[in-house]
Design an enzyme around this catalytic site. Structure first.
Site, PDB file in Angstrom:
ATOM      1  N   GLU B  60      -3.926  -3.094  14.432  1.00  0.00           N
ATOM      2  CA  GLU B  60      -4.822  -3.276  15.590  1.00  0.00           C
ATOM      3  C   GLU B  60      -4.083  -3.735  16.842  1.00  0.00           C
ATOM      4  O   GLU B  60      -4.463  -3.374  17.958  1.00  0.00           O
ATOM      5  CB  GLU B  60      -5.947  -4.260  15.253  1.00  0.00           C
ATOM      6  CG  GLU B  60      -7.098  -3.636  14.474  1.00  0.00           C
ATOM      7  CD  GLU B  60      -6.828  -3.512  12.975  1.00  0.00           C
ATOM      8  OE1 GLU B  60      -5.804  -4.050  12.506  1.00  0.00           O
ATOM      9  OE2 GLU B  60      -7.632  -2.857  12.281  1.00  0.00           O
ATOM     10  N   HIS B 129     -17.349  -8.235   8.015  1.00  0.00           N
ATOM     11  CA  HIS B 129     -17.618  -6.893   8.543  1.00  0.00           C
ATOM     12  C   HIS B 129     -19.005  -6.813   9.166  1.00  0.00           C
ATOM     13  O   HIS B 129     -19.575  -5.734   9.247  1.00  0.00           O
ATOM     14  CB  HIS B 129     -17.493  -5.833   7.435  1.00  0.00           C
ATOM     15  CG  HIS B 129     -16.099  -5.616   6.943  1.00  0.00           C
ATOM     16  ND1 HIS B 129     -15.431  -6.543   6.198  1.00  0.00           N
ATOM     17  CD2 HIS B 129     -15.239  -4.589   7.120  1.00  0.00           C
ATOM     18  CE1 HIS B 129     -14.218  -6.083   5.908  1.00  0.00           C
ATOM     19  NE2 HIS B 129     -14.076  -4.906   6.452  1.00  0.00           N
TER      20      HIS B 129
END
Lengths: 346, 325
Positions: B60, B129
């Site tokens: 990321e 999540h």
């Protein structure tokens, strides 16, 4: 590893070496760049103790050959990215000394309008795309600039300078893997000055050569260069740049060097073993390079003239920066957004 | 108009902008050949190819760093962070680099990029999540923050974000991906920084964002039918810039404000809006501002537990009935 040239005396053969693959003009440029960095940083150090520079500064005195060697090999439209120890890398792109000293002094003439300071020197017009003060962050950013060059087929490259301590943070590994798989024209340059801040890099790293020994993990050759020899640095730079421009992808280069001062203004570097600094002072890149120029037959008058001109330029920049007013307070509220303002609501 | 799902509107917006502007590029994990783990980017790789739609490793920092470097040098990248929770592993690039570079360089650096990310709960994924992290982004000077609630807004606001010269984090609520709605088929660009009044009422003003918008609308309907309470519903749409004009004018009309927020309570976006309302139109209020939020607890995964945490239609109805009566 590129060996350091050790030559003495003035002979026709040595004169020929002056005009070898590097040539006289480049060598005089590299000598001037090293001197510019050295004298400007020494001036910054002095101004600090006169309380004319606030905040912090991280000097690269002793490491000048790396930025200068790479700088001399770059195209004007190439991109460079560096760290908070970035006076050298920004200066070698040809930025204004007044703008740089003015920024360190918090003046209106500062290259960042007084909004960045020593750790964020940037001159986009010169391709100096920023000094980054969070370790590792600028490696993927440099890869992104290289992506632009690749995408638009501009032939530009990005060079990213960082210290040995950076090799132990995640962004280093993410960025190099990313650059390799995308064949990006980016050159990663680790300046290994033996210390990550106050701690010997060897105490906190699993391998002997923090960058070069990691290269194979990304399918890259291990490259180590004498970072105190501008000629050696220039040659590895040219090779890596040619590879990048021809679509060969990234390189990772480890340049061995030493910083003569501590990590930052606050650090007297008392952790260094006795005699270590003295040994490295003998390998000071600037006197060594001066001697090489003389050995190669450059007239002493020419060599001295370069240094005199640099000192004069630093003096003039110092006076200009001192004379500059402080930045208008409105600057503090400008340029958050592209419209020039800082409003977050209607 | 065409009926598209929220996820199809994502791809439609990106395709629209990539067709008109060669400098728009798109990168992220599984976004190209796989069409995205939420299937929100299906067809883009097929249409625009390897050079413009690029799969990345699970890196990321590299994704957002590369987007930033490309934006600084002339491209207009769209970067996907698969789940907004993962912003935590690249938050330096967001908050220290992307957000600050223009400012710190005295305006030298441009940063036209979009970070798209799947935000919020309702999918039983557990606390890593499912978070609603729009309030993290709202706190950072230099980042625009957009969170659409309908397919049409996805297309219009994402297109606007891609054209915006400033960095935008675009929060897509993952429970909304399957929702269908009418979307303009022709070129469509909305305006970032404008809230939308979706329902006019006299008694109370409900301020909502993303997944909370359809719940607020359903709650308003029930309040009308079951209790005779007439509610205005405002879709905030953009936290930065914030449309305070609409928020304040809709507050003054009813004198009662309820925020419905999916983010955890502390420093949720409703707290900032409450503060603005109290400072600027306190004397127009007929009751204290009420904030309905997810509690200040990580989200649980089991259906009943997650549902008990995220503001529901029942909770909105019950809270407003109690407060307004």
């Amino acid at each position: 590893m590129v060996k350091r040239a050790t030559v003495k005396g003035k002979t026709p053969a040595l004169k020929a070496r002056l005009n070898d693959d590097i040539g006289e003009e480049k060598r005089l440029t590299m000598y001037r760049l090293q001197l510019e960095v050295r004298h400007l940083e020494q001036r910054a150090h002095d101004l600090f103790f006169q309380n004319l520079i606030k905040g912090t500064s991280h000097l690269a005195i002793g490491q000048e050959a790396i930025a200068s060697g790479f700088g001399a090999a770059l195209r004007p439209d190439d991109y460079t990215f560096c760290t908070y120890r970035g006076h050298a890398h920004t200066l070698v792109r040809g930025t204004s000394m007044t703008g740089m000293l003015g920024e360190l002094m918090g003046k209106e003439c500062g290259m960042l309008k007084g909004k960045g300071g020593s750790m964020h020197l940037t001159d986009v017009e010169k391709g100096a795309m920023g000094s980054y003060a969070i370790i590792g962050a600028h490696l993927p950013i440099a890869a992104g600039a290289a992506w632009q060059a690749q995408y638009n087929k501009t032939g530009q490259i990005a060079v990213c300078f960082f210290g040995d301590g950076t090799t132990n943070i995640g962004a280093f590994h993410e960025a190099i893997n990313f650059a390799v798989i995308w064949d990006l024209p980016v050159v990663f340059v680790c300046e290994n000055n033996l210390y990550m801040e106050y701690t010997p890099i060897s105490e906190v790293t699993a391998v002997q050569h923090p960058a070069a020994d990691r290269a194979s993990a990304y399918g890259l050759p291990s490259i180590i260069v004498d970072g105190n020899d501008a000629d050696a640095v220039y040659r590895v730079a040219i090779t890596a740049f040619e590879k990048a421009r021809s679509g060969g992808g990234p390189s990772l280069i480890e340049a061995k060097t030493y910083r003569h001062s501590g990590h930052s203004r606050a650090d007297p570097a008392s952790y260094r073993p006795e005699g270590e600094l003295e040994e490295w002072l003998k390998k000071d890149p600037i006197p060594m390079y001066r001697q090489r120029l003389l050995d190669f037959g450059v007239k002493e008058k020419v060599v001295n003239g370069i240094e005199e001109a640099v000192i004069q330029a630093v003096d003039e920049a110092t006076e200009a920066a001192k004379a500059s007013p402080t930045p208008p307070v409105e600057y503090a509220f400008a340029d958050v957004w592209a419209d020039g303002g800082s409003s977050w609501r209607n | 108009m065409a009926e598209l799902t929220y996820r199809e509107a994502v791809a439609a917006a990106i395709a629209q902008e990539m067709r008109r502007d060669e400098s728009v590029v798109f990168l992220g994990e599984d976004i190209a050949k796989a069409g995205g783990v939420f299937k929100a980017t299906v067809g883009l790789w097929e249409e625009f190819g390897d050079l413009r739609v690029r799969d990345t490793p699970i890196s990321e920092q590299a994704i957002l760093g590369a987007a930033m470097g490309a934006a600084m040098t002339g491209l207009k990248p769209i970067a996907e962070i698969m789940f907004s929770d993962f912003l935590a592993v690249c938050w330096d690039i967001v908050s220290n680099q992307i957000a600050k570079s223009r400012y710190m360089t005295g305006g030298q650096v441009d940063m036209p990029l979009v970070i798209r990310t799947a935000n919020g709960g309702g999918a039983r994924f557990g606390a890593q999540h499912s978070q609603s992290v729009e309030n993290w982004a709202m706190m950072i000077p230099g980042i625009k923050v957009v969170a659409p609630s309908t397919p049409a807004d996805v297309k219009g606001l994402l297109a606007a974000a891609i054209r915006d010269p400033d960095p935008v984090i675009f929060f897509e609520q993952k429970s909304l991906y399957a929702v269908k709605g009418e979307v303009p088929e022709t070129e469509y660009v909305d305006e970032i920084g404008k809230a939308k009044v979706l329902r006019d009422g006299d008694d109370v003003t409900i301020l909502a964002l993303a997944l909370m918008v359809p719940r607020a609308l359903e709650a308003a309907e029930r309040l009308q039918v079951e209790f005779g309470i007439s509610a205005t519903v405002v879709d905030i749409r953009s936290l930065v810039p914030l449309d305070t004009q609409t928020i304040l004018s809709e507050t003054k009309k009813t004198g009662r404000v309820v925020t419905v927020e999916e983010n955890p309570r502390l420093c949720g976006w409703g707290a900032e809006i409450s503060s603005i309302i109290v400072e600027e139109c306190f004397y127009d209020l007929d009751m204290p501002i009420v904030r309905i939020t997810t509690p200040h607890i990580p989200l649980a995964s089991a259906d009943e537990l997650e549902d008990a945490m995220i503001p529901s239609v029942d909770q909105i109805v019950e809270t407003i009935r109690r407060e307004v009566d």
